[in-house]
Design an enzyme around this catalytic site. Structure first.
Site, PDB file in Angstrom:
ATOM      1  N   ASP A 116       0.868  -1.173   0.000  1.00  0.00           N
ATOM      2  CA  ASP A 116       0.000   0.000   0.000  1.00  0.00           C
ATOM      3  C   ASP A 116       0.905   1.224   0.000  1.00  0.00           C
ATOM      4  O   ASP A 116       1.939   1.229   0.678  1.00  0.00           O
ATOM      5  CB  ASP A 116      -0.904   0.017   1.235  1.00  0.00           C
ATOM      6  CG  ASP A 116      -1.947  -1.097   1.215  1.00  0.00           C
ATOM      7  OD1 ASP A 116      -2.327  -1.541   0.116  1.00  0.00           O
ATOM      8  OD2 ASP A 116      -2.385  -1.512   2.300  1.00  0.00           O
ATOM      9  N   ASP A 130      -6.936  -1.843  -4.384  1.00  0.00           N
ATOM     10  CA  ASP A 130      -7.994  -1.576  -3.404  1.00  0.00           C
ATOM     11  C   ASP A 130      -9.077  -0.686  -4.015  1.00  0.00           C
ATOM     12  O   ASP A 130     -10.271  -0.906  -3.797  1.00  0.00           O
ATOM     13  CB  ASP A 130      -7.422  -0.885  -2.162  1.00  0.00           C
ATOM     14  CG  ASP A 130      -6.391  -1.719  -1.432  1.00  0.00           C
ATOM     15  OD1 ASP A 130      -6.418  -2.965  -1.559  1.00  0.00           O
ATOM     16  OD2 ASP A 130      -5.542  -1.127  -0.741  1.00  0.00           O
TER      17      ASP A 130
END
Length: 166
Positions: A116, A130
């Protein structure tokens, strides 16, 4: 069906390319701010789900992603709605992108952590996979609430002959 696979391939490619860039440019470096500090690029290896939920359940999320990909692949040939194709294509891209991380990133096969690297304001840190899952789920919900069926429902063929439903 072609739209679903085109969106899935494009989303997966963009996700993996941006993660490869982030692994070199962002990971191990100071956080970088953009758009007047509204967006921050900082690397975080997430072994769990969104928001670092269940960080010790990496294997469960790996298996769940595989199940999602298989289910989408099974229904793909019967999807006749542009909305459903777009939604499922985005979900496939996101699940596939994060699955690739879980399979091929450290600490090892099936136990890897998702990379991330994007933070907007004070939100959690996320990646493009995501966002694909989120957008795809929103489209699927809209299709569902609008009553648009996943599969085409044919009642008769030309000449009035009954058709089998798919």
């Amino acid at each position: 069906m072609y739209l679903l696979w085109t969106i899935a391939a494009a989303g997966l490619a963009v996700d993996q390319i941006t993660k490869a860039i982030a692994a070199v440019v962002v990971e191990g470096h100071e956080a970088r701010h953009a758009l007047g500090g509204a967006v921050t690029f900082t690397a975080f290896r997430n072994p769990g789900a969104a928001g670092s939920f269940a960080p010790r359940a990496t294997l469960v999320f790996t298996l769940l992603a595989i199940v999602v990909l298989v289910l989408i692949a099974r229904v793909a040939p019967s999807v006749r709605s542009v909305g459903w194709a777009a939604g499922l294509g985005l979900i496939f891209a996101g699940a596939g992108g994060n699955l690739a991380d879980r399979l091929f990133r450290t600490p090892g096969f099936g136990r890897g952590a998702v990379l991330d690297f994007i933070q907007v304001g004070d939100s959690g840190i996320f990646n493009l996979a995501d966002q694909c899952v989120t957008a795809g789920a929103a489209i699927v919900l809209i299709q569902t609430f609008r009553g648009i069926p996943l599969r085409a429902v044919a009642t008769s063929a030309p000449g009035g002959r009954p058709l089998e439903q798919r």
